[in-house]
Structure formats: C-alpha cells, structure tokens
Design a protein around this motif. Structure first.
Motif, PDB file in Angstrom:
ATOM      1  N   VAL A 158       9.662   6.008 -14.868  1.00  0.00           N
ATOM      2  CA  VAL A 158      11.084   5.686 -14.925  1.00  0.00           C
ATOM      3  C   VAL A 158      11.908   6.891 -14.490  1.00  0.00           C
ATOM      4  CG1 VAL A 158      12.976   5.046 -16.464  1.00  0.00           C
ATOM      5  CG2 VAL A 158      10.742   3.989 -16.748  1.00  0.00           C
ATOM      6  N   MET A 159      12.942   6.638 -13.692  1.00  0.00           N
ATOM      7  CA  MET A 159      13.783   7.719 -13.199  1.00  0.00           C
ATOM      8  C   MET A 159      14.566   8.369 -14.339  1.00  0.00           C
ATOM      9  SD  MET A 159      15.351   6.496  -9.534  1.00  0.00           S
ATOM     10  CE  MET A 159      15.719   4.816  -9.997  1.00  0.00           C
ATOM     11  N   SER A 160      14.830   9.658 -14.189  1.00  0.00           N
ATOM     12  CA  SER A 160      15.667  10.381 -15.133  1.00  0.00           C
ATOM     13  C   SER A 160      17.121   9.972 -14.941  1.00  0.00           C
ATOM     14  CB  SER A 160      15.520  11.887 -14.920  1.00  0.00           C
ATOM     15  OG  SER A 160      16.117  12.263 -13.684  1.00  0.00           O
ATOM     16  N   PRO A 161      17.999  10.289 -15.891  1.00  0.00           N
ATOM     17  CA  PRO A 161      19.417   9.973 -15.704  1.00  0.00           C
ATOM     18  C   PRO A 161      20.012  10.596 -14.446  1.00  0.00           C
ATOM     19  CG  PRO A 161      18.991  10.501 -18.011  1.00  0.00           C
ATOM     20  CD  PRO A 161      17.730  10.798 -17.249  1.00  0.00           C
ATOM     21  N   VAL A 162      19.595  11.812 -14.103  1.00  0.00           N
ATOM     22  CA  VAL A 162      20.105  12.459 -12.889  1.00  0.00           C
ATOM     23  C   VAL A 162      19.642  11.693 -11.655  1.00  0.00           C
ATOM     24  CG1 VAL A 162      20.030  14.545 -11.478  1.00  0.00           C
ATOM     25  CG2 VAL A 162      20.280  14.727 -13.960  1.00  0.00           C
ATOM     26  N   ASP A 163      18.358  11.305 -11.625  1.00  0.00           N
ATOM     27  CA  ASP A 163      17.853  10.534 -10.489  1.00  0.00           C
ATOM     28  C   ASP A 163      18.587   9.209 -10.358  1.00  0.00           C
ATOM     29  OD1 ASP A 163      16.046  12.523  -9.960  1.00  0.00           O
ATOM     30  OD2 ASP A 163      14.323  11.499 -10.827  1.00  0.00           O
ATOM     31  N   ALA A 164      18.820   8.542 -11.482  1.00  0.00           N
ATOM     32  CA  ALA A 164      19.498   7.242 -11.446  1.00  0.00           C
ATOM     33  C   ALA A 164      20.917   7.384 -10.896  1.00  0.00           C
ATOM     34  CB  ALA A 164      19.526   6.635 -12.844  1.00  0.00           C
ATOM     35  N   ALA A 191      -9.709   1.498 -13.732  1.00  0.00           N
ATOM     36  CA  ALA A 191      -9.139   2.796 -13.359  1.00  0.00           C
ATOM     37  C   ALA A 191      -8.467   2.799 -11.988  1.00  0.00           C
ATOM     38  CB  ALA A 191     -10.217   3.887 -13.437  1.00  0.00           C
ATOM     39  N   PRO A 192      -9.053   2.194 -10.951  1.00  0.00           N
ATOM     40  CA  PRO A 192      -8.378   2.232  -9.640  1.00  0.00           C
ATOM     41  C   PRO A 192      -7.017   1.546  -9.620  1.00  0.00           C
ATOM     42  CG  PRO A 192     -10.701   1.668  -9.391  1.00  0.00           C
ATOM     43  CD  PRO A 192     -10.405   1.606 -10.849  1.00  0.00           C
ATOM     44  N   ARG A 193      -6.727   0.714 -10.611  1.00  0.00           N
ATOM     45  CA  ARG A 193      -5.445   0.004 -10.630  1.00  0.00           C
ATOM     46  C   ARG A 193      -4.460   0.593 -11.635  1.00  0.00           C
ATOM     47  NH1 ARG A 193      -6.971  -6.154 -11.387  1.00  0.00           N
ATOM     48  NH2 ARG A 193      -8.638  -5.261 -12.675  1.00  0.00           N
ATOM     49  N   LEU A 194      -4.812   1.710 -12.259  1.00  0.00           N
ATOM     50  CA  LEU A 194      -3.912   2.347 -13.213  1.00  0.00           C
ATOM     51  C   LEU A 194      -2.937   3.269 -12.487  1.00  0.00           C
ATOM     52  CD1 LEU A 194      -6.345   3.293 -16.134  1.00  0.00           C
ATOM     53  CD2 LEU A 194      -5.059   1.182 -15.774  1.00  0.00           C
ATOM     54  N   ALA A 195      -1.721   3.342 -13.002  1.00  0.00           N
ATOM     55  CA  ALA A 195      -0.694   4.186 -12.388  1.00  0.00           C
ATOM     56  C   ALA A 195      -1.013   5.662 -12.618  1.00  0.00           C
ATOM     57  CB  ALA A 195       0.668   3.855 -12.976  1.00  0.00           C
ATOM     58  N   ASN A 196      -0.584   6.508 -11.682  1.00  0.00           N
ATOM     59  CA  ASN A 196      -0.840   7.950 -11.799  1.00  0.00           C
ATOM     60  C   ASN A 196      -0.340   8.543 -13.110  1.00  0.00           C
ATOM     61  OD1 ASN A 196      -2.036   7.833  -9.315  1.00  0.00           O
ATOM     62  ND2 ASN A 196      -0.586   9.176  -8.284  1.00  0.00           N
ATOM     63  N   PRO A 197       0.892   8.255 -13.554  1.00  0.00           N
ATOM     64  CA  PRO A 197       1.328   8.846 -14.826  1.00  0.00           C
ATOM     65  C   PRO A 197       0.429   8.477 -15.995  1.00  0.00           C
ATOM     66  CG  PRO A 197       3.220   8.012 -13.622  1.00  0.00           C
ATOM     67  CD  PRO A 197       2.004   7.533 -12.900  1.00  0.00           C
ATOM     68  N   PHE A 210       7.474  13.410 -18.721  1.00  0.00           N
ATOM     69  CA  PHE A 210       7.142  12.094 -19.258  1.00  0.00           C
ATOM     70  C   PHE A 210       8.385  11.568 -19.963  1.00  0.00           C
ATOM     71  CE2 PHE A 210       6.636  14.916 -22.786  1.00  0.00           C
ATOM     72  CZ  PHE A 210       6.924  14.186 -23.925  1.00  0.00           C
ATOM     73  N   ASN A 211       8.459  10.273 -20.086  1.00  0.00           N
ATOM     74  CA  ASN A 211       9.591   9.646 -20.780  1.00  0.00           C
ATOM     75  C   ASN A 211      10.922  10.184 -20.247  1.00  0.00           C
ATOM     76  OD1 ASN A 211      10.599   7.824 -22.604  1.00  0.00           O
ATOM     77  ND2 ASN A 211      10.583   9.220 -24.335  1.00  0.00           N
ATOM     78  N   GLU A 212      11.042  10.241 -18.914  1.00  0.00           N
ATOM     79  CA  GLU A 212      12.232  10.851 -18.309  1.00  0.00           C
ATOM     80  C   GLU A 212      13.506  10.059 -18.582  1.00  0.00           C
ATOM     81  OE1 GLU A 212      11.973  13.715 -14.911  1.00  0.00           O
ATOM     82  OE2 GLU A 212      10.891  11.986 -14.106  1.00  0.00           O
TER      83      GLU A 212
END
Length: 870
Positions: free
Chosen positions: A208-214, A471-477, A559-561
């Motif tokens: 999830v994008m941070s407030p600044v990114d959003a 595992a191949p379908r799990l997101a990087n984070p 994490f948890n941005e």
C-alpha cells in the motif's frame, strides 16, 4: 508564460531533486543567478552546473516563476515556510530556571493583579498593562516584555501592539553559523516522461502506498488527466493502490470511460468499494471515521435509556440520569463516507461489474464490509435493477439481513469461516485444502497452519508442500516479511507486536504464547523464500557493480506504509540512525488552528529514562529546564504556547544536550507530542514536528538547513511518540507510533505508563530481526543482479567478486559472511551505471545508475525504498 503542472513539478523536486526548465533564447544576468543561488543556499541546497546554465538562458520574466516554485516547495518540505516564534523569544537564552516560581507568578497575577493598581509583586506604579483579548494585567518590570511573545499569564497569543512588548521584539534573528551538508538540485529535461515514470512506479508498488505517495499520485492525475489513461499498465499489484489510481481518475476524467478501463483491475467487491471511496474523497483503507452526531439527552422521568442513549448517559453523566432534554454532540465511529455523485450510467456500470463476479464470492466479500455496503446501497439502489442484476440484489439482501419484501436473507458461510472452523478443530490439512484456493492467504497463515499441525509430521509435510507450491504466487513484501519472520520462530519472542489496520500506527503488544516451530520446518520454508526472492530479482536488469552501505543494517524495510507519517525523509518504522557526536538535538513543533476552529494546545515534551527504563525526569511546559547535578541544563524548553491562531500558528522547541545527559546516567530521551486540549491533530490547519542538529544555538531558533527530520502530526489520538534518542549509543530510533489518549490533560506524567511499555517493546522488537533491514534487501539485489559488490562500512571499502560458476545463493552467503573481500574503490563517475543502496547519497554516481538513498544529498532521482520491493 507561467509554470504549468505545478503540483507534479513540486513532487519531482521533493522526491528526485529535479527542476524542469525549458530552454530559452535570452541571457539572464549574473546578479539574478547569484540571488537564486543565495536563496537556495539559505534552504540548504545548491544547483548543478547544468541547471545553472539552463536558467541563464531565460529572461527575467521567464526566470521569475522558477525560483518561487522551487524555494517555496523546498521550504515547505522541511517546515521552513512558516514563522517560528516561541513563547520565550530569546530561547535558548533567558529561559526561567524555576518553573514553579513562574507558575506562582502566573496564578497570583491572574487572581490578584488589577488595572491601575501597584504591581502585586514589585509594588511599582505605572508598570502594568492590560493585554487584549485575555485582559490579564502584567507588569513590564516583573515580566520581560522583550522575551515574551504571548501573554505571560495565560500563554495565549494577544495583541502585540501593547506597550508591554518591547520595541524590536519581533525583528528577524540572524542565520546561525553552522556547518551545512548541502543537497544538490539538477536539471530535469522531460517533465511528462518523468511524471509517467513516477506514475508507473506507483502502479508497480507491491504494498500500500504511503500518504506522501498517494498525494503525489493525485497530483500527477490532476495535472495530466486523460494522458494518464495511456500510462496504465496491464497489472497493478496492490488492490488498495488500484482504488487510489482509478478513484482519482474517475474524479478527473470521463467517469464511464474510465470505469470501463478500471474493470480489468477490479477483481472483488471490495475493490469496487475502495475505488468508490477514493472517488468520493474518502480513504480506501475502509477503517471508518470519527464523526459528530447530535443526540438528544432524555427528559427527567423518561423510560430507562437503552442502546446509544444509554451510552450517552454513561459518557456525559457517569451513568446517572440527566435532569432534562438537551442536544449533545457525540463522537461516533462510523463505517461510511459521503458518497460522490453517482449518475445513472455510472451506477449501472458498477452494478453490472458486481453482477459478473462469482455469486458466493460477491456475498462473502461484501460481508467483510457490511456497514459500508449497507450505506452505499442507499445510493446504488440495487433493487431497482433486481431483474437485470439478480446476484447483486441477492448479495445486498444478505448484507441487509433481509430482502426488500422483508423476508429473512439466507444464512451464508464464507471462506474465512471455514478456515477458522478447521483451525478450531485442529485439522491443518483441512485448513490447507481451503487455503490452496488463495495463495496470499496461505502465505499469511503459514505460521498459524504449522502451529495447528503441531508435532504431526504428516500434517507438517502437507503444510510445507502447499507453501512450496504457493511461493511463486506470493507477493514480494509477504516473502520478505517471512524472510525476516521465520528465523525468529525457533524461540519465543520477548513480546509480540501487532499493527492494526488504520490511519495511524497504534502498536498493540501481547506476550508470545505461540508454540515454536520445528527447526526443519523453518529451514525448509526459509530456503524456499530466499530462493524465490533471488529468482525474481535475477530477472531485473543486471549491473557490473553494486555499491552498498553497511549503515543500512539499521534501516528497516518499509511495512504498513499506510500508517506512516508524512515526512520529508521517508524513514520506515523501527529504523535506527546514527547521530553525529557533539551536536545538540533541537526538537521542534509547529501547529496552526483553522481560521474558524477551536483553540488547541499541543505540547512538546522530552522524557528521560535510565538503562532499565526507570523514569529520571522531564523537560516540558511544567518543567522548563531539566538540569544535571552540575546545574547545567540537560534539556530546556522554549515555553508553552496554549493556542495557535491562524495564519501564523505557534511553535515550541526543546534542546537536548546529549553529552550532558549521558554524563548523568541517562540512556533514553523520548520525544512526546501531547494534545493537551482542543482539536485532534487531523482537524488542524497544519501540524508537524521534527528534529534539528545544531552546533550554533544562537541566531534563528529554526534553521531549515539543519533539519534532519520533519513529519506531520495526524490522526485522532492525543499522544504521539515519534522517536527515542539513545544518548549512550548516539542513535535515534524512529517509532512513529500513536497511543490512545484523551484530548484533555495529556502530558508525560499521564502518559508515562504508555511510554515505558511501548518504547522498549518496539526497540526490542525491531532489534530482534523480525523485520528485515534495507541492507539485507540490498544484499539480495546485489547477489542476484551484480557481478561485483562494493560494501562501504566504518572500516572503509571492501570488494567482492562473483565467481565464474557461483550461484546467487552462494554469493549471498559469502556477502553476508564477508568472505573473500579485498580493498576496493568507488566506481568512477564517468563509468558504467551501477546499482547503489546508500544511507547518505554523498557520492557522484555514473549516469544511468539506479540508487536508493535514505538521505538524498548529491544523488539525483533516487528510487524509493518501496521500488526495491517490486
């Protein structure tokens, strides 16, 4: 011609240090160019030769808008765009040593001092003044009007034209004599291309994008509108980011046409709900909001209240009956938002998209946010189209618990209920059988499933095999989270920390009562995670040389941005940063009430603790100086201002002398921002705090060149603990955590229990390695993408060459162990592009390099930490 796309220009300036200037056909005067350089130097910036040469081609009229935009945006980024006038104007000089004596003078002056009478303290006649609008009578002999910026008695802002305030009080102070590390600004050539590249990086985010990114995403959409539609990728990884992107586009572009493009990205009902929230100007996290509701108190003799009315009685009368009816405003946490305009074509498009989803999946997903859908249904009118969209009508009937004709809705058992039932039954294979349908959920519940399997080897094999397949379908984070989490599960943790979804971080802790995991399960899963990460990173562009800073060992992967504070420097929660010895830490606070808003008192305090977190002392509004045994101040406050009227607001400072604190046996200094009374942080016109490192304590109290951190205050909670100074190790721990507090009478004394629980728990949690560091993430990139790795550490530069047949796994193990190192040099600035991950971007890198730098400095166009997760 004016500057266009201003918001996007500011975003690229803040993030990448780029200034976009079209070439001109004139010659600017040297005097104009030097004036620009001087103005930027006072903000801590210098311009590159290329940028200076481009500015020199402009006429004075063409040149004028650029320095205004650049200086304004850079000043705002670090808080230098507002006045900072503390209560004690000459701070850090002339701060009263005895706070109790000051308080006594205030109280006696408030109750006894009257207009036209001799001063109650010095008995002089003709030295008192009535301040407006507070009407306190103050003596200019007993209170130094040349030092105060507000009423000495109530500490509210007053009319400064009173004779009490001595002439020259508000003259500008000189710029301090400081050693400044200047940041570089460079020329940007193609604004649309840079905007597109940044937009595409937002789309590629895997969390999830941070407030600044959003905010910056919204700026690009607002500036480029329909052009952005052509920039959309085939896939956007994170559903909440999908909502932010298409919600912003729906507001700016043709709604039906935009929604037609959005359909390919909206896989669930929650995706649609989130997009509708952003379109309506609400937050896509769907965490609800605190709203005020007018409720009538019951009349005397009325029936016993129940439900909400009983809660009102409890809140306002301690459970006692109230004597008469009266309307009161009650804070209610509501799961709804003000829905934006939904014209009939858009409503039909939304309902048609929902109808195309799997019927049971639609119902289950809508039940996750039942309150929201009950509310949104009032605007979508799904039963007007029941014949055309029967599955949507059924789903709304389940959500509302009844059909339009009043008959009860059928009972529904969803995916998560089945998993919980299997977990309660201790049936790990049944759990896994259900989880196979959703690999991401399997990854998140992998630890839980292993605990359910217990010592049953067969059940463990089922869980691990399913995880290997997923595992191949799990997101990087998620993989990176497991990469840090799994090695810690061989022993009980000192404490468990949870991060509830929301707008601000409110860490919740509990004892770790989980059974530990079997070593073979940890090893098997850990190998799968590491191998999968290296495989994915190997598909990215390769580099002959990678340059890494060991200083990133203490910088946590974000994490948890969603809950990260808006900040000038994107520190991830849990990060530890070394501070140079000798400099005084000057903490600052600024806030401003809305033009029409309640008076709000926010206080800046620093609490001091020893090695065992035993309370030692405080510097705050009720103790302006905290002195050591030698009577020298360990910390001192600039005084307490109790309101912040629009438009200038108010400011407070606290100086912390770390060397003196360490000499007195102090280990930790905790920065605490308390909402003592008034409006919550989120309702203010603006509110932020931060930290400077100062050598020269004279001159201006606020020097934007020396700001290391500046972060916004946000949320509804009354107590914010942004950081902890470890004076023994000369480091700063970034916590960025709020704790529940009332909006009246918050201070360090009342918050001490929370401080001594939250701070040591969080510091210990991040020190445990449960969250991996940016250095570990950079090592993964280097091992997968690099041929040669140069590591910059306290002992100099070390080089590592990959062997001819050395695998990424083997190279990674060697990099971690430091085996096979040889003396090295940084790559030449005119050489081939490199991959770099730096704490301080204080080196000049070759053109075309890819660099993450926590502190940008000389690096131009660095990538964000989140870009390394994609």
């Amino acid at each position: 011609m004016g500057v266009t796309h201003t918001a996007t220009r500011e975003a690229l300036l803040r993030r990448q240090g780029l200034v976009f200037v079209a070439p001109g056909a004139a010659t600017a005067s040297e005097r104009h160019l030097q004036a620009i350089e001087l103005e930027l130097a006072q903000l801590g910036y210098v311009i590159s030769v290329r940028l200076r040469q481009r500015l020199a081609t402009l006429t004075p009229e063409e040149l004028a808008p650029h320095p205004r935009l650049v200086a304004g945006a850079l000043a705002a980024q670090f808080g230098g765009n507002v006045p900072y006038t503390p209560l004690f104007r000459r701070f850090p000089e002339d701060v009263p040593k005895d706070t109790r004596d000051v308080y006594l003078h205030k109280v006696l002056c408030h109750f006894l001092q009257t207009e036209g009478q001799p001063c109650v303290f010095c008995r002089r006649v003709g030295t008192t003044h009535v301040l407006s609008p507070c009407l306190h009578v103050v003596c200019d002999h007993c209170f130094d009007g040349a030092n105060y910026s507000a009423c000495p008695v109530c500490e509210h802002h007053v009319d400064r034209s009173s004779p009490f305030f001595k002439p020259g009080l508000f003259l500008a102070r000189s710029l301090p004599k400081e050693k400044v590390r200047f940041k570089l600004l460079d020329l940007g050539e193609d604004l649309p291309a840079a905007a597109r590249e940044l937009f595409e990086s937002f789309c590629a985010r895997t969390q999830v994008m941070s407030p600044v990114d959003a905010t910056d995403l919204g700026a690009i959409v607002d500036d480029f509108a329909e052009q952005v539609l052509a920039w959309l990728p085939d896939k956007i990884a994170v559903r909440e980011n999908v909502a932010r992107i298409f919600g912003a586009l729906l507001r700016k572009c043709n709604a039906p046409a935009t929604f037609a493009m959005a359909q390919a990205h909206l896989a669930t009902a929650t995706d649609v709900l989130r997009t509708l929230a952003v379109y309506s100007g609400a937050d896509p996290s769907l965490q609800g909001a605190t709203v005020k509701r007018l409720v009538a108190r019951p009349k005397e003799g009325a029936a016993e209240p129940s439900g909400l009315a009983a809660r009102i009685e409890k809140i306002f009368a301690g459970g006692r009956r109230l004597p008469k009816a009266e309307t009161v405003s009650v804070p209610i946490h509501a799961y709804r938002f003000k829905v934006g305009p939904l014209r009939r074509p858009l409503r039909r498009a939304l309902l048609a998209h929902l109808e195309a989803m799997h019927p049971d999946g639609l119902v289950e997903d809508m039940l996750r946010h039942r309150s929201y859908w009950q509310w949104v249904g009032k605007f979508l009118h799904p039963h007007e189209f029941a014949e055309q969209f029967p599955q949507v009508a059924r789903a709304f009937a389940v959500v509302r618990k009844k059909a339009p004709d009043g008959t009860p809705a059928p009972r529904f058992i969803g995916f998560h209920a089945a998993i919980e039932a299997a977990a309660r039954a201790g049936d790990a294979p049944a759990m896994i059988e259900k989880l196979r349908q959703r690999p991401g959920e399997l990854g998140r519940r992998f630890d839980h499933a292993l605990r359910i399997a217990g010592a049953d080897a067969a059940a463990q094999d089922v869980v691990i095999s399913a995880f290997v397949a997923a595992a191949p379908r799990l997101a990087n984070p998620l993989l990176l989270t497991l990469h840090g989490h799994l090695p810690t599960r061989g022993r009980p943790a000192a404490v468990r920390l949870f991060w509830p979804k929301g707008q601000v971080a409110k860490g919740v802790s509990a004892p770790d009562v989980r059974p530990t995991l079997a070593p073979q399960a940890i090893a098997a899963a850990g190998q799968v995670v590491e191998r999968e990460l290296l495989r994915r990173l190997a598909d990215k562009p390769k580099f002959a040389t990678c340059v890494l800073d060991e200083g990133l060992r203490d910088v946590i992967v974000p994490f948890n941005e969603r809950t990260a504070s808006r900040a000038a420097v994107s520190l991830s929660r849990g990060t530890k940063v070394a501070l140079p010895a000798g400099e005084v830490v000057r903490l600052f606070l600024h806030w401003c009430q809305p033009e029409v808003g309640d008076s709000t008192d926010i206080d800046l305090s620093v609490a001091f603790y020893d090695e065992q977190w035993a309370y030692v002392g405080v510097c705050s509004y009720y103790q302006l100086r905290f002195d050591g045994a030698d009577k020298r101040p360990i910390a001192q406050s600039s005084g307490d201002l109790r309101d912040a009227p629009y438009p200038d607001g108010a400011a407070e400072f606290v100086d912390v002398h770390r060397e003196r604190a360490r000499a007195q046996g102090i280990r930790y200094a905790v920065m605490v921002v308390n909402n003592y009374a008034g409006m919550p942080f989120s309702k203010l016109e603006r509110a932020w705090a931060g930290m400077m490192l100062r050598t020269d304590l004279g001159g201006r109290q606020f020097d934007v060149r020396k700001v290391e951190l500046k972060f916004d205050l946000q949320g509804e909670n009354g107590v914010f603990m942004p950081l902890v100074l470890d004076v023994a190790e000369s480091t700063m721990h970034w916590l960025d955590v709020y704790t529940t507090g009332e909006f009246e009478f918050n201070n360090v004394e009342t918050s001490n229990k929370a401080i001594t629980k939250i701070c040591p728990e969080m510091i210990g949690y991040f020190a445990s390695g449960a969250r991996i560091s940016m250095y570990e993430l950079a090592l993964l990139h280097a091992a997968a993408r690099g041929q040669r790795v140069v590591v910059r550490g306290p002992d100099g530069l070390r080089g590592f060459e990959r062997g001819a047949d050395e695998s990424a796994e083997a190279f990674l193990r060697r990099l971690r162990a430091g085996e096979g190192a040889s003396p090295a040099e940084l790559p030449a600035a005119e050489g081939a592009p490199v991959f770099a991950a730096l704490l301080h971007g204080d080196v000049e890198l070759p053109a075309g390099s890819v660099c993450y730098a926590l502190f940008r400095e000389r690096v131009i166009a660095p990538i964000a930490a989140s870009d390394l997760l994609t």
